[in-house]
Design a protein around this motif. Structure first.
Motif, PDB file in Angstrom:
ATOM      1  N   GLN A  88     -16.282 -22.764  29.046  1.00  0.00           N
ATOM      2  CA  GLN A  88     -15.413 -22.553  27.843  1.00  0.00           C
ATOM      3  C   GLN A  88     -15.811 -23.463  27.015  1.00  0.00           C
ATOM      4  N   TYR A  89     -15.766 -23.068  25.756  1.00  0.00           N
ATOM      5  CA  TYR A  89     -16.051 -24.189  24.630  1.00  0.00           C
ATOM      6  C   TYR A  89     -14.620 -24.972  24.747  1.00  0.00           C
ATOM      7  N   PRO A  90     -14.646 -26.279  24.379  1.00  0.00           N
ATOM      8  CA  PRO A  90     -13.563 -27.186  24.274  1.00  0.00           C
ATOM      9  C   PRO A  90     -12.372 -26.605  23.391  1.00  0.00           C
ATOM     10  N   SER A  91     -11.402 -26.307  24.115  1.00  0.00           N
ATOM     11  CA  SER A  91     -10.398 -25.741  23.441  1.00  0.00           C
ATOM     12  C   SER A  91      -9.683 -26.417  22.013  1.00  0.00           C
ATOM     13  N   LEU A  92      -9.418 -25.779  21.223  1.00  0.00           N
ATOM     14  CA  LEU A  92      -8.838 -26.354  20.001  1.00  0.00           C
ATOM     15  C   LEU A  92      -7.349 -26.968  20.452  1.00  0.00           C
ATOM     16  N   THR A  93      -6.541 -26.481  21.013  1.00  0.00           N
ATOM     17  CA  THR A  93      -5.283 -27.123  21.357  1.00  0.00           C
ATOM     18  C   THR A  93      -5.449 -28.542  22.324  1.00  0.00           C
ATOM     19  N   ARG A  94      -6.496 -28.531  22.957  1.00  0.00           N
ATOM     20  CA  ARG A  94      -6.814 -29.881  23.675  1.00  0.00           C
ATOM     21  C   ARG A  94      -7.850 -30.846  22.954  1.00  0.00           C
ATOM     22  N   SER A  95      -8.430 -30.622  21.649  1.00  0.00           N
ATOM     23  CA  SER A  95      -9.350 -31.206  20.975  1.00  0.00           C
ATOM     24  C   SER A  95      -8.771 -32.071  19.925  1.00  0.00           C
ATOM     25  N   SER A  96      -9.264 -33.206  19.774  1.00  0.00           N
ATOM     26  CA  SER A  96      -8.744 -34.089  18.461  1.00  0.00           C
ATOM     27  C   SER A  96      -9.776 -34.718  17.671  1.00  0.00           C
ATOM     28  N   VAL A  97      -9.452 -35.069  16.394  1.00  0.00           N
ATOM     29  CA  VAL A  97     -10.263 -35.537  15.684  1.00  0.00           C
ATOM     30  C   VAL A  97     -10.865 -36.870  15.883  1.00  0.00           C
ATOM     31  N   ARG A 145     -13.980 -19.781  22.929  1.00  0.00           N
ATOM     32  CA  ARG A 145     -15.394 -19.091  23.264  1.00  0.00           C
ATOM     33  C   ARG A 145     -15.720 -19.475  24.663  1.00  0.00           C
ATOM     34  N   VAL A 146     -16.352 -18.430  25.271  1.00  0.00           N
ATOM     35  CA  VAL A 146     -16.976 -18.936  26.591  1.00  0.00           C
ATOM     36  C   VAL A 146     -18.509 -18.484  26.765  1.00  0.00           C
ATOM     37  N   VAL A 147     -19.318 -19.083  27.292  1.00  0.00           N
ATOM     38  CA  VAL A 147     -20.712 -18.677  27.387  1.00  0.00           C
ATOM     39  C   VAL A 147     -21.174 -18.605  29.085  1.00  0.00           C
ATOM     40  N   LEU A 148     -21.770 -17.509  29.297  1.00  0.00           N
ATOM     41  CA  LEU A 148     -22.347 -17.123  30.516  1.00  0.00           C
ATOM     42  C   LEU A 148     -23.867 -17.634  30.694  1.00  0.00           C
ATOM     43  N   ALA A 149     -24.258 -17.631  32.108  1.00  0.00           N
ATOM     44  CA  ALA A 149     -25.613 -17.567  32.372  1.00  0.00           C
ATOM     45  C   ALA A 149     -25.649 -17.152  33.882  1.00  0.00           C
ATOM     46  N   LYS A 151      -8.936 -16.521  30.779  1.00  0.00           N
ATOM     47  CA  LYS A 151      -7.673 -16.725  31.917  1.00  0.00           C
ATOM     48  C   LYS A 151      -8.172 -17.309  33.130  1.00  0.00           C
ATOM     49  N   LEU A 152      -9.281 -17.022  33.312  1.00  0.00           N
ATOM     50  CA  LEU A 152      -9.810 -17.449  35.025  1.00  0.00           C
ATOM     51  C   LEU A 152      -9.956 -18.955  34.920  1.00  0.00           C
ATOM     52  N   LEU A 153     -10.425 -19.494  33.552  1.00  0.00           N
ATOM     53  CA  LEU A 153     -10.745 -20.908  33.459  1.00  0.00           C
ATOM     54  C   LEU A 153      -9.476 -21.792  32.968  1.00  0.00           C
ATOM     55  N   GLY A 154      -8.374 -21.002  32.457  1.00  0.00           N
ATOM     56  CA  GLY A 154      -7.457 -21.685  31.735  1.00  0.00           C
ATOM     57  C   GLY A 154      -6.340 -22.133  32.886  1.00  0.00           C
ATOM     58  N   THR A 155      -6.597 -21.897  34.051  1.00  0.00           N
ATOM     59  CA  THR A 155      -5.731 -22.287  35.025  1.00  0.00           C
ATOM     60  C   THR A 155      -5.945 -23.706  35.562  1.00  0.00           C
ATOM     61  N   ASP A 170      -8.680 -36.640  29.581  1.00  0.00           N
ATOM     62  CA  ASP A 170      -8.114 -35.530  28.663  1.00  0.00           C
ATOM     63  C   ASP A 170      -8.906 -34.147  28.933  1.00  0.00           C
ATOM     64  N   LEU A 171      -8.419 -33.292  29.671  1.00  0.00           N
ATOM     65  CA  LEU A 171      -9.241 -32.167  29.914  1.00  0.00           C
ATOM     66  C   LEU A 171      -9.130 -31.281  28.758  1.00  0.00           C
ATOM     67  N   VAL A 172     -10.623 -30.739  28.255  1.00  0.00           N
ATOM     68  CA  VAL A 172     -10.277 -29.866  27.141  1.00  0.00           C
ATOM     69  C   VAL A 172     -10.823 -28.488  27.185  1.00  0.00           C
ATOM     70  N   ALA A 173     -11.225 -28.066  28.439  1.00  0.00           N
ATOM     71  CA  ALA A 173     -11.630 -26.752  28.655  1.00  0.00           C
ATOM     72  C   ALA A 173     -12.127 -26.575  30.250  1.00  0.00           C
ATOM     73  N   GLY A 174     -12.678 -25.488  30.663  1.00  0.00           N
ATOM     74  CA  GLY A 174     -12.918 -25.329  31.903  1.00  0.00           C
ATOM     75  C   GLY A 174     -14.473 -24.614  32.186  1.00  0.00           C
ATOM     76  N   LEU A 175     -14.891 -24.911  33.342  1.00  0.00           N
ATOM     77  CA  LEU A 175     -16.141 -24.417  33.679  1.00  0.00           C
ATOM     78  C   LEU A 175     -16.265 -23.916  35.080  1.00  0.00           C
ATOM     79  N   GLY A 176     -17.124 -23.005  35.367  1.00  0.00           N
ATOM     80  CA  GLY A 176     -17.109 -22.693  36.875  1.00  0.00           C
ATOM     81  C   GLY A 176     -18.203 -21.789  37.208  1.00  0.00           C
ATOM     82  N   VAL A 177     -18.188 -21.030  38.431  1.00  0.00           N
ATOM     83  CA  VAL A 177     -19.119 -20.029  38.586  1.00  0.00           C
ATOM     84  C   VAL A 177     -18.395 -18.956  39.233  1.00  0.00           C
ATOM     85  N   LEU A 178     -19.006 -17.706  39.036  1.00  0.00           N
ATOM     86  CA  LEU A 178     -18.389 -16.479  40.139  1.00  0.00           C
ATOM     87  C   LEU A 178     -19.537 -15.883  40.621  1.00  0.00           C
TER      88      LEU A 178
END
Length: 343
Positions: free
Chosen positions: A124-133, A233-237, A268-272, A308-316
């Motif tokens: 997941q790209y860094p979330s707006l709600t968790r990012s700062s200037v 946004r999320v990115v897959l590979a 939703k999977l990464l947001g938990t 500060d966590l800003v987003a998630g990553l993982g594998v499926l």
């Protein structure tokens, strides 16, 4: 003692099934593992595990395979996540440190995770709600144009160019640009993006009337950049890795591929994720709420800047997964991504 022995038998069944993809029988267990008990004892333990719903017989063969619940008990009983070797850690660091910007970090991360785990990697790209200037920079481009540069704490950089009727190359124009820059950073630096946007709305009123048009244009440019950041946004590979596991999906990989196309599902999977950057979450089979993913397991964690966590990553991948190695890979990669973003 009997419970510890049954857990040892379960662990052996999981390890053998992950490695061979064949149902595991008592003879195979005794031949490959030093369980220190008789064949009859192993059969009794397997019967008890089956009664508890931790293993099952896929068909009439004597072998057994782990159930979703069996994998869950196996994962929960892992005393520690297996550490990666120094060579593996060095390879991860070297690969990620070559990134030139946030987009490159994300691209390299998912490709690396997919290669390490041979699963589908999701980030997941860094979330707006968790990012700062982090900083706002103003760069004059000629006498009547100004580049507005927004730098976010996750390393993302947004640029906008505005037009000005004032001569920004004159001494008065240079002083104005310096004052706007100073007040922008005083109001916005270190604040979450949404809070910074609200804070800057009153900025034009704090300047002389003749200068307010320039300040308004700068604030609008920053708002435009912040709006673009709002899209999650999320990115897959590694989606092609699913083809290696055709037999692990009871019907077809179609529902899995369809779910992977729905980024809302992946978010939703990464947001938990929790607040612990070292915590690795594992969702197994039917623990996944989306029906199309109930033949899969998802291993995820958070990444961020400092604490500060800003987003998630993982594998499926399929539930027949090498959980210790996958969990170690996900955690190690997330740590390096966090270090890069914090630097």
């Amino acid at each position: 003692m009997s419970e510890e022995r049954r857990l040892a038998v379960l662990r052996a069944i999981v390890q053998d099934y992950v490695q061979t993809s064949e149902p595991v029988g008592s003879k195979a267990l005794l031949g490959r593992h030093q369980l220190g008990v008789s064949a009859a004892t192993v059969r009794n333990d397997m019967a008890a595990l089956e009664e508890e719903g931790l293993i099952s017989a896929p068909h009439t063969s004597a072998g057994r395979v782990p159930t979703d619940l069996g994998y869950r008990v196996f994962v929960d009983k892992l005393s520690t996540v297996k550490p990666m070797s120094p060579a593996e850690r060095a390879a991860i660091a070297q690969f990620l440190e070559g990134a030139v910007d946030l987009d490159d970090v994300v691209d390299r991360t998912v490709r690396l995770l997919a290669t390490l785990t041979r699963q589908v990697a999701v980030m997941q790209y860094p979330s707006l709600t968790r990012s700062s200037v982090r900083h706002v920079e103003l760069v004059p481009v000629g006498a009547h144009r100004l580049m507005v540069v927004l730098i976010v704490n996750t390393g993302r950089v947004e640029q906008r160019v505005i037009e000005s009727a004032q001569d920004l190359a004159s001494p008065d124009g240079e002083r104005l640009v310096a004052e706007i820059r100073a007040r922008l950073n005083a109001d916005a630096a270190g604040r979450p993006l949404t809070e910074a946007s609200a804070q800057l709305q009153s900025l034009p009123s704090r300047f002389e009337p003749a200068d307010r048009d320039v300040v308004r244009a700068v604030v609008r440019a920053l708002d435009d950049a912040l709006v673009e950041e709002r899209e999650e946004r999320v990115v897959l590979a590694g989606t092609a890795n699913l083809a290696r596991f055709g037999t692990d999906f009871p019907l077809t990989i179609g529902p899995v591929l369809e779910a992977l196309e729905e980024h809302v599902v992946l978010l939703k999977l990464l947001g938990t994720m929790g607040s612990d950057s070292d915590a690795v979450a594992v969702r197994i089979g039917h623990e996944n709420p989306h029906q199309g993913l109930q033949a899969t397991s998802v291993v995820s964690t958070g990444y961020g800047t400092g604490r500060d966590l800003v987003a998630g990553l993982g594998v499926l991948g399929p539930t027949r997964m090498d959980y210790p190695t996958t969990m170690a890979s996900v955690r190690a990669v997330a740590r390096y991504v966090s270090e890069i973003l914090a630097s």
